[in-house]
Design a protein around this motif. Structure first.
Motif, PDB file in Angstrom:
ATOM      1  N   LYS A  52       0.852  -1.188   0.000  1.00  0.00           N
ATOM      2  CA  LYS A  52       0.000   0.000   0.000  1.00  0.00           C
ATOM      3  C   LYS A  52       0.891   1.243   0.000  1.00  0.00           C
ATOM      4  CE  LYS A  52      -4.285   1.442   2.223  1.00  0.00           C
ATOM      5  NZ  LYS A  52      -5.233   1.157   3.315  1.00  0.00           N
ATOM      6  N   VAL A  53       0.549   2.200  -0.849  1.00  0.00           N
ATOM      7  CA  VAL A  53       1.332   3.436  -0.923  1.00  0.00           C
ATOM      8  C   VAL A  53       1.001   4.311   0.276  1.00  0.00           C
ATOM      9  CG1 VAL A  53       1.946   5.425  -2.362  1.00  0.00           C
ATOM     10  CG2 VAL A  53       1.149   3.321  -3.437  1.00  0.00           C
ATOM     11  N   ILE A  54       2.011   4.862   0.909  1.00  0.00           N
ATOM     12  CA  ILE A  54       1.774   5.801   2.009  1.00  0.00           C
ATOM     13  C   ILE A  54       1.834   7.228   1.440  1.00  0.00           C
ATOM     14  CG2 ILE A  54       2.648   4.289   3.835  1.00  0.00           C
ATOM     15  CD1 ILE A  54       5.294   5.866   3.738  1.00  0.00           C
ATOM     16  N   PRO A  55       1.108   8.177   2.046  1.00  0.00           N
ATOM     17  CA  PRO A  55       1.183   9.573   1.589  1.00  0.00           C
ATOM     18  C   PRO A  55       2.541  10.150   1.994  1.00  0.00           C
ATOM     19  CG  PRO A  55      -0.334   9.382   3.439  1.00  0.00           C
ATOM     20  CD  PRO A  55       0.152   8.003   3.150  1.00  0.00           C
ATOM     21  N   MET A 113       0.104  12.003  -1.683  1.00  0.00           N
ATOM     22  CA  MET A 113       0.532  10.850  -2.481  1.00  0.00           C
ATOM     23  C   MET A 113       1.742  11.241  -3.335  1.00  0.00           C
ATOM     24  SD  MET A 113      -0.798   8.008  -2.008  1.00  0.00           S
ATOM     25  CE  MET A 113      -2.210   7.089  -1.460  1.00  0.00           C
ATOM     26  N   PRO A 114       2.782  10.417  -3.325  1.00  0.00           N
ATOM     27  CA  PRO A 114       4.017  10.764  -4.046  1.00  0.00           C
ATOM     28  C   PRO A 114       3.936  10.412  -5.528  1.00  0.00           C
ATOM     29  CG  PRO A 114       4.311   8.713  -2.874  1.00  0.00           C
ATOM     30  CD  PRO A 114       2.906   9.158  -2.588  1.00  0.00           C
ATOM     31  N   LEU A 115       3.119  11.139  -6.281  1.00  0.00           N
ATOM     32  CA  LEU A 115       2.983  10.842  -7.705  1.00  0.00           C
ATOM     33  C   LEU A 115       4.302  11.079  -8.423  1.00  0.00           C
ATOM     34  CD1 LEU A 115      -0.482  12.452  -8.512  1.00  0.00           C
ATOM     35  CD2 LEU A 115       0.027  10.054  -8.071  1.00  0.00           C
ATOM     36  N   PRO A 116       4.587  10.290  -9.459  1.00  0.00           N
ATOM     37  CA  PRO A 116       5.826  10.483 -10.216  1.00  0.00           C
ATOM     38  C   PRO A 116       5.891  11.887 -10.822  1.00  0.00           C
ATOM     39  CG  PRO A 116       4.753   8.417 -10.812  1.00  0.00           C
ATOM     40  CD  PRO A 116       3.784   9.176  -9.972  1.00  0.00           C
ATOM     41  N   PRO A 117       7.104  12.399 -11.069  1.00  0.00           N
ATOM     42  CA  PRO A 117       7.263  13.785 -11.552  1.00  0.00           C
ATOM     43  C   PRO A 117       6.629  14.050 -12.916  1.00  0.00           C
ATOM     44  CG  PRO A 117       9.374  12.601 -11.555  1.00  0.00           C
ATOM     45  CD  PRO A 117       8.407  11.753 -10.827  1.00  0.00           C
ATOM     46  N   TYR A 118       6.438  12.982 -13.712  1.00  0.00           N
ATOM     47  CA  TYR A 118       5.845  13.210 -15.034  1.00  0.00           C
ATOM     48  C   TYR A 118       4.324  13.391 -14.971  1.00  0.00           C
ATOM     49  CZ  TYR A 118       5.631   8.112 -14.455  1.00  0.00           C
ATOM     50  OH  TYR A 118       5.444   6.851 -13.941  1.00  0.00           O
ATOM     51  N   THR A 135      -3.939   0.073  -5.517  1.00  0.00           N
ATOM     52  CA  THR A 135      -4.657  -1.077  -6.081  1.00  0.00           C
ATOM     53  C   THR A 135      -5.846  -1.387  -5.166  1.00  0.00           C
ATOM     54  OG1 THR A 135      -3.341  -2.677  -4.820  1.00  0.00           O
ATOM     55  CG2 THR A 135      -2.525  -2.049  -7.022  1.00  0.00           C
ATOM     56  N   VAL A 136      -6.842  -2.078  -5.701  1.00  0.00           N
ATOM     57  CA  VAL A 136      -8.022  -2.411  -4.880  1.00  0.00           C
ATOM     58  C   VAL A 136      -7.688  -3.486  -3.844  1.00  0.00           C
ATOM     59  CG1 VAL A 136      -9.697  -1.721  -6.627  1.00  0.00           C
ATOM     60  CG2 VAL A 136      -8.887  -4.103  -6.588  1.00  0.00           C
ATOM     61  N   TYR A 137      -6.521  -4.132  -4.005  1.00  0.00           N
ATOM     62  CA  TYR A 137      -6.138  -5.180  -3.047  1.00  0.00           C
ATOM     63  C   TYR A 137      -4.965  -4.749  -2.153  1.00  0.00           C
ATOM     64  CZ  TYR A 137      -3.209  -5.953  -7.199  1.00  0.00           C
ATOM     65  OH  TYR A 137      -2.380  -5.779  -8.278  1.00  0.00           O
ATOM     66  N   ALA A 138      -4.667  -3.441  -2.116  1.00  0.00           N
ATOM     67  CA  ALA A 138      -3.564  -2.939  -1.280  1.00  0.00           C
ATOM     68  C   ALA A 138      -3.865  -3.202   0.200  1.00  0.00           C
ATOM     69  CB  ALA A 138      -3.377  -1.453  -1.515  1.00  0.00           C
ATOM     70  N   LYS A 139      -2.859  -3.729   0.929  1.00  0.00           N
ATOM     71  CA  LYS A 139      -3.071  -4.085   2.341  1.00  0.00           C
ATOM     72  C   LYS A 139      -2.021  -3.518   3.277  1.00  0.00           C
ATOM     73  CE  LYS A 139      -5.331  -8.570   1.707  1.00  0.00           C
ATOM     74  NZ  LYS A 139      -5.100 -10.015   1.674  1.00  0.00           N
ATOM     75  N   TYR A 140      -0.744  -3.675   2.921  1.00  0.00           N
ATOM     76  CA  TYR A 140       0.332  -3.391   3.874  1.00  0.00           C
ATOM     77  C   TYR A 140       1.101  -2.133   3.482  1.00  0.00           C
ATOM     78  CZ  TYR A 140      -0.844  -8.170   5.083  1.00  0.00           C
ATOM     79  OH  TYR A 140      -1.535  -9.304   5.439  1.00  0.00           O
ATOM     80  N   GLU A 141       1.022  -1.128   4.351  1.00  0.00           N
ATOM     81  CA  GLU A 141       1.625   0.174   4.039  1.00  0.00           C
ATOM     82  C   GLU A 141       3.150   0.104   3.995  1.00  0.00           C
ATOM     83  OE1 GLU A 141      -0.090   2.753   7.000  1.00  0.00           O
ATOM     84  OE2 GLU A 141      -1.634   3.393   5.575  1.00  0.00           O
ATOM     85  N   GLY A 142       3.729   0.852   3.052  1.00  0.00           N
ATOM     86  CA  GLY A 142       5.191   0.895   3.012  1.00  0.00           C
ATOM     87  C   GLY A 142       5.792   1.363   1.705  1.00  0.00           C
ATOM     88  N   HIS A 148       7.624  -3.564  -0.998  1.00  0.00           N
ATOM     89  CA  HIS A 148       7.407  -2.130  -0.784  1.00  0.00           C
ATOM     90  C   HIS A 148       8.257  -1.364  -1.799  1.00  0.00           C
ATOM     91  CE1 HIS A 148       4.841  -2.885   2.499  1.00  0.00           C
ATOM     92  NE2 HIS A 148       5.762  -3.209   3.379  1.00  0.00           N
ATOM     93  N   VAL A 149       7.563  -0.720  -2.724  1.00  0.00           N
ATOM     94  CA  VAL A 149       8.231  -0.081  -3.856  1.00  0.00           C
ATOM     95  C   VAL A 149       8.940   1.185  -3.408  1.00  0.00           C
ATOM     96  CG1 VAL A 149       7.926   0.723  -6.229  1.00  0.00           C
ATOM     97  CG2 VAL A 149       6.283  -0.910  -5.249  1.00  0.00           C
ATOM     98  N   GLY A 150      10.242   1.229  -3.660  1.00  0.00           N
ATOM     99  CA  GLY A 150      11.019   2.431  -3.362  1.00  0.00           C
ATOM    100  C   GLY A 150      11.256   3.214  -4.638  1.00  0.00           C
TER     101      GLY A 150
END
Length: 343
Positions: free
Chosen positions: A62-65, A148-153, A166-173, A205-207
Motif C-alpha cells: 500500500k502506498v503511504i502519503p 501521495m508521491p505521484l511520479p514527476p511526469y 490497487t483495490v487489493y492494497a493491504k500493507y503500508e510501506g 514495498h516499492v522504493g
C-alpha cells in the motif's frame, strides 16, 4: 549491452495524466512472448488469456502519503521531504529538496508542529536520515499531512487518493504504486477466480530506486536500490503447486516479478516462505526461474523496468510492440494502458 539500446521516442502527449474512471477499461496490448504477435484489446479481456490452473501473483503493498511539506526551524524556508525507507526509532531515509537547506542538526516543522523532523546524517546519493517526533500515531499524522508521491511526469492533481492504490492494497510501506495492478477491479478479480485461476499475494514495498534513471551506459554496471519483500507460506504454496501441475505463473507488475524471482534465487529455483531485502536487477540474458507471463504498464525509455520486460520477451519484440503502442496512441506510464506478455 548499452542503456541507449533501450531508447524509444515517446511523444509527451501520450503520458497519461489522469486515471480512467473505470479501471478495467484501459487498453491492453497482448504480446506473444515467443512470437512477437500483437493484439489490441481492453483490460477486461484479460480473462480470455487466463486458463484454469494458472496463478496470478499480486503485490499487496500500500502506498503511504509519503510527500511532506514543512519549514526549516529558524528561517521558515520551505522544504519538501519524500519518505523512502523506515528505519528504527522513528528514523526514515528520505529525499529532501532543496538538500542544501537540510544539513545535519536541521529541524523541520510540519503542520504547525504536529510533526517535527531532525536531520541526523547524509547518506548514499545525498539522501537524509531524519528522526521524527510527534504525539499520537505516526500513520494518522501522515494521513493528515502527507500527499501521495505521484511520479514527476504526472503534473495534474489527483482528485481521489485511492486511484493511486490497487483495490487489493493491504500493507503500508511503498513510495510508489505497483501500477500494473491499478487496472483490476474487485469484480474483475472475482471473475478471474471463477475461471479457476488462483491468486497468490506477495509484498514488495516499492522504493524510488525502481524509477531512478540508469546513469551508466553499460547496463551491467547499474546498481538497484534495495526494497523489502515478503513471500508468505500460502503464496509460496500456491505458486509451487501451480508450477507442479503445469499451470502458468503470471505476475501482475514488475514488482511481483522481482519478488518471486528474488525468492527463487534464494532457494535455487524453488520458492518458500521468506522475507528480506532485494536489489535484483533483471535485464536481457536473465533466466526466469518461476515467471511465465507478465501484466505490466508501458515504461519509460532506458528504464530498468523496460529492461526487465525485454528480458522476458526479447528487446526487439518489446521495442516493436512499443513502437506499435506509440502509433496506436496508447497511454503511457503509471495511469496509462497495460500490456500482457504471454505464450
Amino acid at each position: 549491452m548499452k542503456t541507449s539500446d533501450f531508447y524509444f521516442d515517446l511523444p509527451q502527449e501520450l503520458i497519461a495524466q489522469d486515471p480512467l474512471e473505470d479501471r478495467s477499461s484501459s487498453r491492453l496490448l497482448v504480446l506473444g512472448k515467443e512470437t512477437g504477435s500483437i493484439e489490441h484489446k481492453h483490460f477486461y479481456d484479460i480473462l480470455e488469456y487466463l486458463r484454469e490452473g494458472d496463478c496470478l501473483v499480486l503485490n499487496n503493498t500500500k502506498v503511504i502519503p509519503a510527500r511532506l511539506y514543512g519549514v526549516r526551524e529558524g528561517t521558515g524556508a520551505m522544504i519538501e521531504i519524500l519518505l523512502l525507507k523506515r528505519k528504527e526509532n522513528n528514523v526514515w531515509e528520505t529525499l529532501v529538496k532543496p538538500g542544501k537547506k537540510a544539513k545535519p542538526g536541521t529541524k523541520i516543522i510540519f503542520g504547525d508542529g504536529l510533526l517535527v523532523g531532525e536531520v541526523l546524517e547524509i547518506v548514499e546519493e545525498g539522501n537524509r536520515l531524519i528522526q521524527f517526533t510527534y504525539e499520537g500515531v505516526f500513520e494518522e499524522i501522515l494521513d493528515q499531512l502527507g500527499q501521495m508521491p505521484l511520479p514527476p511526469y504526472i503534473t495534474h492533481e489527483l482528485k481521489d487518493k485511492n486511484r493511486y492504490q490497487t483495490v487489493y492494497a493491504k500493507y503500508e510501506g511503498s513510495a510508489a504504486a505497483p501500477t500494473a495492478g491499478l487496472h483490476f477491479t474487485p469484480q474483475l478479480l472475482e471473475k478471474v477466480k471463477e475461471k479457476g485461476v488462483e491468486i497468490a499475494e506477495v509484498t514488495l514495498h516499492v522504493g524510488l530506486g525502481t524509477f531512478r534513471p540508469v546513469k551508466v551506459e553499460d547496463v551491467t554496471q547499474h546498481h538497484m536500490h534495495s526494497e523489502f519483500y515478503e513471500v508468505t507460506e500460502e503464496a509460496a504454496s500456491i505458486i509451487k503447486n501451480t508450477k507442479a501441475r503445469g499451470g502458468r505463473v503470471i505476475c501482475v507488475g514488475t514488482t511481483s516479478c522481482r519478488t518471486i524471482e528474488s525468492a527463487a534465487a534464494r532457494f535455487d529455483g524453488d520458492i518458500k516462505a521468506c522475507s528480506g531485502w532485494t536489489d535484483i536487477f533483471i535485464y536481457p540474458g536473465y533466466q526466469f526461474r518461476l515467471l511465465d507471463g507478465l501484466i505490466t504498464n508501458f515504461h519509460l525509455p532506458e528504464s530498468t523496468l523496460l529492461m526487465l520486460v525485454s528480458a522476458l520477451a526479447g528487446k526487439e519484440r518489446v521495442l516493436a510492440a512499443y513502437e506499435e503502442a506509440v502509433k496506436e496512441k496508447y497511454r503511457f506510464f503509471s495511469f496509462g494502458d497495460a500490456m500482457l506478455i504471454i505464450s
